[in-house]
Motif scaffolding. Structure first.
Motif, PDB file in Angstrom:
ATOM      1  N   SER A 180       0.823  -1.208   0.000  1.00 43.94           N
ATOM      2  CA  SER A 180       0.000   0.000   0.000  1.00 43.94           C
ATOM      3  C   SER A 180       0.858   1.261   0.000  1.00 43.94           C
ATOM      4  O   SER A 180       0.592   2.222  -0.732  1.00 43.94           O
ATOM      5  CB  SER A 180      -0.935  -0.019   1.212  1.00 43.94           C
ATOM      6  N   HIS A 202       2.546   1.730  -3.372  1.00 45.97           N
ATOM      7  CA  HIS A 202       1.533   2.101  -4.368  1.00 45.97           C
ATOM      8  C   HIS A 202       1.301   3.606  -4.343  1.00 45.97           C
ATOM      9  O   HIS A 202       1.270   4.274  -5.378  1.00 45.97           O
ATOM     10  CB  HIS A 202       0.240   1.347  -4.082  1.00 45.97           C
ATOM     11  N   GLU A 203       1.183   4.142  -3.138  1.00 47.13           N
ATOM     12  CA  GLU A 203       0.955   5.581  -2.988  1.00 47.13           C
ATOM     13  C   GLU A 203       2.208   6.388  -3.345  1.00 47.13           C
ATOM     14  O   GLU A 203       2.152   7.349  -4.111  1.00 47.13           O
ATOM     15  CB  GLU A 203       0.518   5.896  -1.559  1.00 47.13           C
ATOM     16  N   GLU A 235       2.970   6.488  -7.005  1.00 46.72           N
ATOM     17  CA  GLU A 235       1.904   7.071  -7.820  1.00 46.72           C
ATOM     18  C   GLU A 235       1.502   6.122  -8.955  1.00 46.72           C
ATOM     19  O   GLU A 235       1.393   6.506 -10.106  1.00 46.72           O
ATOM     20  CB  GLU A 235       2.328   8.425  -8.376  1.00 46.72           C
TER      21      GLU A 235
END
Length: 115
Positions: free
Chosen positions: A72, A75-76, A79
């Motif tokens: 997670s 992923h952030e 981008e």
């Protein structure tokens, strides 16, 4: 202990933010391999040939319970919702050696989490 491997081929300018985010989410380190890649959005040269993009493959060997928060976080930070920034995938690890130096940290995390 069960381990998994996250592989994340990403643009080189995303490597440091991804590694930093993964460490903040519990990863103890990363291995980075420099490479080249091509994708659906290839740049073409003036001869009409595909130009291969520079890529970093960031690898994280993680204890199984850390996979979701680290995935997670990268992923952030990477981008990944933007086209062409990178992907990440998780593979099972059958066996691993050389982790003895980190076993105390793993035991401490498990003790903190479950006791």
């Amino acid at each position: 202990m069960k381990f998994k491997l996250i592989l994340a081929p990403v643009k080189p300018h995303k490597t440091d933010p991804i590694v930093d985010a993964a460490k903040a989410a519990g990863a103890t380190g990363a291995t980075i391999i420099h490479g080249r890649g091509t994708g659906i959005r290839e740049a073409l040269t003036f001869f009409g040939l595909a130009l291969e993009d520079q890529t970093d493959i960031v690898m994280f060997l993680l204890e199984e319970h850390l996979v979701d928060p680290v995935l997670s976080a990268i992923h952030e930070a990477g981008e990944f919702l933007k086209p062409g920034t990178g992907i990440a995938l998780v593979l099972p690890v059958e066996k691993a050696i050389g982790l003895e130096s980190q076993i105390d940290k793993f035991k401490e995390e498990i003790r903190d989490k479950y006791l």
